[in-house]
Write a protein that holds these residues in place. Structure first.
Motif, mmCIF file in Angstrom:
data_model
loop_
_atom_site.group_PDB
_atom_site.id
_atom_site.type_symbol
_atom_site.label_atom_id
_atom_site.label_comp_id
_atom_site.label_asym_id
_atom_site.label_seq_id
_atom_site.Cartn_x
_atom_site.Cartn_y
_atom_site.Cartn_z
ATOM 1 N N SER A 41 0.856 -1.183 0.000
ATOM 2 C CA SER A 41 0.000 0.000 0.000
ATOM 3 C C SER A 41 0.889 1.228 0.000
ATOM 4 O O SER A 41 1.933 1.246 0.651
ATOM 5 N N GLY A 42 0.494 2.225 -0.742
ATOM 6 C CA GLY A 42 1.279 3.447 -0.837
ATOM 7 C C GLY A 42 0.948 4.176 -2.113
ATOM 8 O O GLY A 42 -0.094 3.935 -2.741
ATOM 9 N N TRP A 43 1.854 5.062 -2.517
ATOM 10 C CA TRP A 43 1.639 5.884 -3.706
ATOM 11 C C TRP A 43 2.936 6.016 -4.484
ATOM 12 O O TRP A 43 4.020 5.955 -3.905
ATOM 13 N N VAL A 44 2.788 6.189 -5.802
ATOM 14 C CA VAL A 44 3.953 6.486 -6.633
ATOM 15 C C VAL A 44 3.672 7.731 -7.455
ATOM 16 O O VAL A 44 2.516 8.064 -7.760
ATOM 17 N N TYR A 45 4.766 8.404 -7.803
ATOM 18 C CA TYR A 45 4.694 9.554 -8.718
ATOM 19 C C TYR A 45 5.458 9.193 -9.984
ATOM 20 O O TYR A 45 6.579 8.681 -9.912
ATOM 21 N N VAL A 46 4.814 9.439 -11.134
ATOM 22 C CA VAL A 46 5.437 9.164 -12.430
ATOM 23 C C VAL A 46 5.780 10.502 -13.070
ATOM 24 O O VAL A 46 4.894 11.279 -13.421
ATOM 25 N N LYS A 47 7.084 10.769 -13.202
ATOM 26 C CA LYS A 47 7.526 12.057 -13.758
ATOM 27 C C LYS A 47 7.385 12.085 -15.274
ATOM 28 O O LYS A 47 6.851 13.030 -15.845
ATOM 29 N N ASN A 48 7.875 11.038 -15.938
ATOM 30 C CA ASN A 48 7.843 10.974 -17.400
ATOM 31 C C ASN A 48 6.956 9.826 -17.860
ATOM 32 O O ASN A 48 6.985 8.730 -17.278
ATOM 33 N N LYS A 49 6.195 10.055 -18.899
ATOM 34 C CA LYS A 49 5.301 9.027 -19.431
ATOM 35 C C LYS A 49 6.118 7.883 -20.021
ATOM 36 O O LYS A 49 6.935 8.090 -20.927
ATOM 37 N N GLU A 103 0.099 8.362 -17.391
ATOM 38 C CA GLU A 103 0.479 9.679 -17.886
ATOM 39 C C GLU A 103 1.642 10.231 -17.065
ATOM 40 O O GLU A 103 1.915 9.774 -15.951
ATOM 41 N N GLU A 104 2.303 11.231 -17.607
ATOM 42 C CA GLU A 104 3.407 11.855 -16.885
ATOM 43 C C GLU A 104 2.888 12.845 -15.849
ATOM 44 O O GLU A 104 1.743 13.302 -15.914
ATOM 45 N N ASP A 105 3.724 13.112 -14.847
ATOM 46 C CA ASP A 105 3.416 14.082 -13.790
ATOM 47 C C ASP A 105 2.112 13.725 -13.070
ATOM 48 O O ASP A 105 1.272 14.581 -12.804
ATOM 49 N N GLN A 106 1.922 12.441 -12.746
ATOM 50 C CA GLN A 106 0.700 11.970 -12.101
ATOM 51 C C GLN A 106 1.042 11.067 -10.915
ATOM 52 O O GLN A 106 2.111 10.459 -10.846
ATOM 53 N N PHE A 107 0.074 10.972 -9.975
ATOM 54 C CA PHE A 107 0.189 10.099 -8.805
ATOM 55 C C PHE A 107 -0.720 8.882 -8.992
ATOM 56 O O PHE A 107 -1.850 9.015 -9.485
ATOM 57 N N TYR A 108 -0.240 7.721 -8.562
ATOM 58 C CA TYR A 108 -1.016 6.487 -8.678
ATOM 59 C C TYR A 108 -0.944 5.715 -7.364
ATOM 60 O O TYR A 108 0.077 5.728 -6.677
ATOM 61 N N TYR A 109 -2.049 5.031 -7.067
ATOM 62 C CA TYR A 109 -2.126 4.226 -5.844
ATOM 63 C C TYR A 109 -1.469 2.870 -6.092
ATOM 64 O O TYR A 109 -1.632 2.266 -7.154
ATOM 65 N N VAL A 110 -0.728 2.370 -5.105
ATOM 66 C CA VAL A 110 -0.017 1.094 -5.226
ATOM 67 C C VAL A 110 -0.832 -0.021 -4.558
ATOM 68 O O VAL A 110 -1.247 0.106 -3.407
ATOM 69 N N LYS A 111 -1.028 -1.119 -5.271
ATOM 70 C CA LYS A 111 -1.785 -2.258 -4.749
ATOM 71 C C LYS A 111 -0.895 -3.434 -4.344
ATOM 72 O O LYS A 111 -1.225 -4.181 -3.427
ATOM 73 N N SER A 112 0.238 -3.629 -5.034
ATOM 74 C CA SER A 112 1.083 -4.781 -4.708
ATOM 75 C C SER A 112 2.502 -4.547 -5.218
ATOM 76 O O SER A 112 2.768 -3.625 -5.994
ATOM 77 N N ARG A 113 3.385 -5.422 -4.763
ATOM 78 C CA ARG A 113 4.802 -5.415 -5.166
ATOM 79 C C ARG A 113 5.106 -6.764 -5.824
ATOM 80 O O ARG A 113 4.803 -7.817 -5.267
ATOM 81 N N TYR A 114 5.721 -6.729 -6.986
ATOM 82 C CA TYR A 114 6.026 -7.942 -7.735
ATOM 83 C C TYR A 114 7.546 -8.049 -7.870
ATOM 84 O O TYR A 114 8.211 -7.108 -8.326
ATOM 85 N N VAL A 115 8.101 -9.197 -7.466
ATOM 86 C CA VAL A 115 9.546 -9.412 -7.516
ATOM 87 C C VAL A 115 9.840 -10.562 -8.478
ATOM 88 O O VAL A 115 9.284 -11.659 -8.335
ATOM 89 N N THR A 116 10.711 -10.319 -9.451
ATOM 90 C CA THR A 116 11.055 -11.353 -10.420
ATOM 91 C C THR A 116 12.184 -12.229 -9.884
ATOM 92 O O THR A 116 12.859 -11.874 -8.918
ATOM 93 N N LYS A 117 12.399 -13.356 -10.547
ATOM 94 C CA LYS A 117 13.464 -14.265 -10.109
ATOM 95 C C LYS A 117 14.840 -13.635 -10.255
ATOM 96 O O LYS A 117 15.794 -14.036 -9.580
#
Length: 426
Positions: free
Chosen positions: A198-206, A227-241
């Motif tokens: 749970s948390g938030w991320v900011y995307v500077k560049n599209k 889109e760029e310059d936007q905030f998004y809600y985080v639902k989960s974290r995915y870790v690859t091998k």
């Protein structure tokens, strides 16, 4: 003959002394460790708050756990811990206000896998303590002890663990960033995996592309969601091998036609973004203020509130009033909840600025002296004599009371606290 008797008596006394010391050490056998997060924790002579306070434990101090006295097994009104600190023995009450973190050995061996992009191994169970080592994604650690107390650290719920890293360094990590397994082999065989977040991320560049999950694997697709310059809600974290970290981000709107109808949700964004392409934060207010607000005082306030409360607030819908009272500096903050949804039309949410905080300036930080919320709004009156806060609340729509009625609760500053003065219905 007489000298021989004297020597025998001396040997007897020394033997008795050794037995006494050995017996004393057996009495104080350690069963765990403790750590204080608040200053001046009282240690009583008996498991009774009416007994004498023998000494106080300073903030950020450790101590030994000798025994637990459960109220289920005794006639005590609370659970107590028998502790030892600096060769002094006494009792502390078992409270759930995070004042005391108790670490007990695990019943069976456990291991953990680091699911964060990086994670500090700290010397003490708090985020201000010295960083011993920076652990990497998919590092495996041995869990030595665990605190059963669930606490909030920067808005994330979890508990502290005492662990041993591969380097043999021993310290503390916060549990939300650890995947637990019974053996190292089980954790080593983990391929791609996903954990709640749970948390938030900011995307500077599209970004030119994003990822979607197909057959439990991430697949790259063209970006038509972020889109760029936007905030998004985080639902989960995915870790690859390979140890790469992605975050599942969402953006959605909702509507509700009336109180009894279901909420309809429209998903605008639901995809995975690599960790290196975003700015991540557990709390929206601290992230938003870092990106959008240039005022240093406001940044300090939102950073403080992000650590002080468990829920998200919206700095974009916030007003801050300042006043002085008896040579002290105060700040009144009227704000509102920040929800996952970008908008929720007709959802019977509270009006803007329905949450109030009053902060007292304290050195380089603040102290929260008042916090409340209403289902309508909050009015700040910093220049009244004395300063006042009015919380406006309406009955819920499904009840028998008129939902259009407004109850106004008034609080006034008395001494260093806001005191309830009465309610008025409009």
């Amino acid at each position: 003959m007489e000298n021989k008797m004297i020597r025998l008596k001396k040997i007897k006394y020394i033997f008795i002394l050794i037995l006494f010391i050995f017996h004393s050490n057996c009495l104080w056998k350690q069963i765990g460790n403790g750590y204080t997060t608040k200053a001046k924790i009282p240690v009583y002579g008996k498991p009774d708050v009416a007994s004498q306070v023998l000494f106080e434990i300073p903030k950020n101090s450790d101590f030994l756990i000798i025994e637990k006295l459960s109220n289920k097994e005794t006639k005590l009104t609370n659970d107590w811990w028998k502790i030892k600190k600096d060769n002094r023995v006494g009792y502390i009450i078992d409270k759930r206000d995070y004042a005391n973190l108790i670490f007990l050995p695990l019943q069976k061996p456990q291991f953990g896998l680091v699911a964060a992009t990086s994670l500090f191994l700290r010397s003490e169970p708090n985020v201000e303590s010295k960083a011993i080592e920076k652990l990497k994604t998919k590092d495996i650690v041995e869990i030595l002890e665990e605190s059963p107390s669930t606490i909030s650290v920067n808005g994330k719920q979890g508990n502290w663990m005492k662990i041993k890293a591969k380097s043999q360094n021993i310290g503390y990590v916060f549990s939300p960033y650890i995947v637990i397994g019974d053996t190292e082999e089980i954790l080593t065989t983990l391929s791609d995996f996903e954990t709640k977040e749970s948390g938030w991320v900011y995307v500077k560049n599209k970004p030119g592309y994003v990822h979607q999950l197909y057959n439990k694997k991430l697949v790259k697709i063209n970006n038509e969601q972020v889109e760029e310059d936007q905030f998004y809600y985080v639902k989960s974290r995915y870790v690859t091998k390979e140890g790469k970290v992605f975050f599942r981000v969402i953006k959605q709107t909702s509507k509700q036609d009336d109180w009894y109808s279901e909420i309809e949700t429209t998903v605008l964004t639901d995809c995975y973004l690599p960790a290196e392409s975003v700015v991540l934060s557990n709390k929206f207010a601290s992230l938003y203020s870092k990106i959008r607000i240039n005022d240093k005082l406001e940044n300090r306030i939102f950073e403080y509130l992000s650590k002080d409360v468990d829920y998200d607030i919206d700095p974009d819908i916030t007003s801050i009033e300042t006043f002085q009272w008896k040579k002290n500096q105060y700040y009144m903050i009227a704000t509102t909840f920040k929800y996952e949804e970008e908008a929720c039309i007709g959802c019977f949410l509270a009006e803007s600025k329905n949450i109030v905080f009053v902060l007292k300036e304290k050195g380089n930080s603040f102290e929260t002296i008042f916090q409340s919320a209403g289902r309508r709004s909050a009015d700040l009156e910093p220049y009244a004599n004395p300063p006042r806060v009015v919380i406006n609340t309406s009955p819920m729509p499904e009840g028998d009371d008129d939902p259009g009625a407004i109850d106004s609760d008034t609080y006034e500053l008395k001494g260093d606290k806001f005191v309830f003065m009465g309610r008025k219905r409009n």
